[in-house]
Design a protein around this motif. Structure first.
Motif, PDB file in Angstrom:
ATOM      1  N   MET A 157      10.774  14.315 -10.948  1.00 38.68           N
ATOM      2  CA  MET A 157       9.784  15.330 -10.579  1.00 38.68           C
ATOM      3  C   MET A 157       8.369  14.761 -10.652  1.00 38.68           C
ATOM      4  O   MET A 157       7.500  15.078  -9.845  1.00 38.68           O
ATOM      5  N   GLU A 158       8.149  13.884 -11.647  1.00 38.92           N
ATOM      6  CA  GLU A 158       6.833  13.275 -11.809  1.00 38.92           C
ATOM      7  C   GLU A 158       6.477  12.417 -10.610  1.00 38.92           C
ATOM      8  O   GLU A 158       5.338  12.406 -10.152  1.00 38.92           O
ATOM      9  N   TYR A 159       7.490  11.706 -10.074  1.00 41.75           N
ATOM     10  CA  TYR A 159       7.267  10.888  -8.886  1.00 41.75           C
ATOM     11  C   TYR A 159       6.853  11.741  -7.693  1.00 41.75           C
ATOM     12  O   TYR A 159       5.968  11.373  -6.919  1.00 41.75           O
ATOM     13  N   VAL A 160       7.500  12.880  -7.552  1.00 43.18           N
ATOM     14  CA  VAL A 160       7.214  13.776  -6.427  1.00 43.18           C
ATOM     15  C   VAL A 160       5.775  14.262  -6.492  1.00 43.18           C
ATOM     16  O   VAL A 160       5.060  14.301  -5.483  1.00 43.18           O
ATOM     17  N   GLN A 161       5.333  14.650  -7.683  1.00 43.88           N
ATOM     18  CA  GLN A 161       3.971  15.158  -7.850  1.00 43.88           C
ATOM     19  C   GLN A 161       2.919  14.117  -7.479  1.00 43.88           C
ATOM     20  O   GLN A 161       1.863  14.445  -6.934  1.00 43.88           O
ATOM     21  N   VAL A 162       3.204  12.861  -7.762  1.00 44.57           N
ATOM     22  CA  VAL A 162       2.235  11.792  -7.504  1.00 44.57           C
ATOM     23  C   VAL A 162       2.276  11.323  -6.056  1.00 44.57           C
ATOM     24  O   VAL A 162       1.246  11.093  -5.422  1.00 44.57           O
ATOM     25  N   PHE A 163       3.492  11.205  -5.500  1.00 47.29           N
ATOM     26  CA  PHE A 163       3.652  10.495  -4.237  1.00 47.29           C
ATOM     27  C   PHE A 163       3.844  11.364  -3.001  1.00 47.29           C
ATOM     28  O   PHE A 163       3.837  10.826  -1.883  1.00 47.29           O
ATOM     29  N   TRP A 164       3.977  12.679  -3.158  1.00 48.83           N
ATOM     30  CA  TRP A 164       4.336  13.462  -1.968  1.00 48.83           C
ATOM     31  C   TRP A 164       3.267  13.382  -0.888  1.00 48.83           C
ATOM     32  O   TRP A 164       3.569  13.218   0.299  1.00 48.83           O
ATOM     33  N   TRP A 165       1.991  13.480  -1.271  1.00 50.06           N
ATOM     34  CA  TRP A 165       0.947  13.461  -0.240  1.00 50.06           C
ATOM     35  C   TRP A 165       0.647  12.046   0.251  1.00 50.06           C
ATOM     36  O   TRP A 165       0.410  11.857   1.459  1.00 50.06           O
ATOM     37  N   PRO A 166       0.693  10.995  -0.598  1.00 55.69           N
ATOM     38  CA  PRO A 166       0.573   9.648  -0.033  1.00 55.69           C
ATOM     39  C   PRO A 166       1.706   9.313   0.949  1.00 55.69           C
ATOM     40  O   PRO A 166       1.474   8.631   1.956  1.00 55.69           O
TER      41      PRO A 166
ATOM     42  N   TYR B  30      -1.326   0.623  -6.825  1.00 56.78           N
ATOM     43  CA  TYR B  30      -2.350   1.257  -7.669  1.00 56.78           C
ATOM     44  C   TYR B  30      -1.828   2.550  -8.299  1.00 56.78           C
ATOM     45  O   TYR B  30      -2.029   2.798  -9.496  1.00 56.78           O
ATOM     46  N   LEU B  31      -1.164   3.375  -7.502  1.00 55.66           N
ATOM     47  CA  LEU B  31      -0.628   4.638  -8.016  1.00 55.66           C
ATOM     48  C   LEU B  31       0.411   4.396  -9.109  1.00 55.66           C
ATOM     49  O   LEU B  31       0.465   5.135 -10.102  1.00 55.66           O
ATOM     50  N   CYS B  32       1.224   3.365  -8.924  1.00 55.44           N
ATOM     51  CA  CYS B  32       2.212   3.030  -9.952  1.00 55.44           C
ATOM     52  C   CYS B  32       1.523   2.612 -11.245  1.00 55.44           C
ATOM     53  O   CYS B  32       1.906   3.047 -12.342  1.00 55.44           O
ATOM     54  N   SER B  33       0.504   1.766 -11.110  1.00 55.82           N
ATOM     55  CA  SER B  33      -0.228   1.296 -12.289  1.00 55.82           C
ATOM     56  C   SER B  33      -0.962   2.433 -12.988  1.00 55.82           C
ATOM     57  O   SER B  33      -0.937   2.551 -14.217  1.00 55.82           O
ATOM     58  N   ALA B  34      -1.596   3.296 -12.203  1.00 53.65           N
ATOM     59  CA  ALA B  34      -2.381   4.392 -12.776  1.00 53.65           C
ATOM     60  C   ALA B  34      -1.521   5.436 -13.469  1.00 53.65           C
ATOM     61  O   ALA B  34      -1.987   6.124 -14.394  1.00 53.65           O
TER      62      ALA B  34
END
Length: 243
Positions: A1-10, A85-89
């Protein structure tokens, strides 16, 4: 779920942007700029490197190959930087960024095959897939390219080596990630068995798309009527060619 929140719009931005980049079909543009009209009305009707070689010439084919690869680079490199960057952040394993590369490569390839700007009639996606493989894993690319080259120099059929290369792609991907990265631990990126499986499945899907675009070529190969590549421009376009 955390992945979805971060990556859905990118993911949405990358998919849309990559498709629009892929839709810039260099074969169609170059054939018109060279005063030859629309490449899709010549030879096989395919807007790709091989038909440009047969119908327009070697220079046009080289330029088509270059620009088809370049648009894939333009889609994937910024995606790699952004997703890394998103993975690192967010504290995610860095290999998660590879999913973004696949998304960019897939939608760039779909744009090439079904270009928005040219009535959804484009090429077969071989060069864009090859560029995606090269940018994702150079080891897999070199092995697949070696297989491609061997088949080409023994058969002189671009369609045959493209199909065989696509068949080998998921196999080589699995072997490299599972046996070298996962089992031997050659890279320290937190690779899991689930990642190995998902990368293999994605590679199989991309390869299958290109193979499906070669259905008519496969039929001619089976019938023994598929034409071999010549590095000389044809005097009379032949609608029976397929690549």
């Amino acid at each position: 779920m955390e992945y979805v929140q971060v990556f859905w719009w990118p993911v949405l931005i990358v998919a849309a942007g990559s498709y629009l980049l892929g839709s810039i079909n260099s074969a169609v543009i170059l054939s018109r700029l060279m005063g030859r009209g629309d490449i899709r009305t010549m030879g096989s009707g395919n807007a790709g490197t091989t038909n440009m070689l047969r119908s327009v010439g070697k220079g046009a084919a080289v330029l088509t190959l270059f620009f088809d690869a370049l648009k894939c680079v333009a889609a994937i490199v910024p995606t790699r930087i952004w997703f890394t960057y998103l993975c690192s952040a967010n504290g995610f394993d860095s290999h998660i960024a590879n999913y973004g590369i696949y998304i960019a490569g897939f939608f760039c390839m779909m744009g090439h095959i079904f270009p928005l700007y040219f009535k959804f009639k484009g090429g077969k996606g071989v060069v864009t897939l090859a560029a995606t493989i090269a940018l994702l894993d150079w080891r897999v690319f070199l092995i697949c390219f070696a297989i491609f080259a061997i088949v080409f120099f023994t058969s002189r059929m671009m369609s045959l080596c493209s199909v065989i290369g696509c068949i080998c792609y998921p196999i080589v991907t699995f072997c490299m990630i599972f046996f070298v990265d996962y089992r031997m631990g050659m890279v320290d990126t937190g690779i899991s068995l689930g990642y190995v499986i998902s990368m293999t499945v994605i590679a199989a899907v991309l390869g299958a798309v290109v193979i499906l675009k070669h259905r008519s070529n496969i039929q001619r190969i089976c019938n023994g009527t598929e034409r071999k590549v010549s590095f000389h421009k044809e005097k009379t376009p032949d609608s029976a060619s397929g690549q």
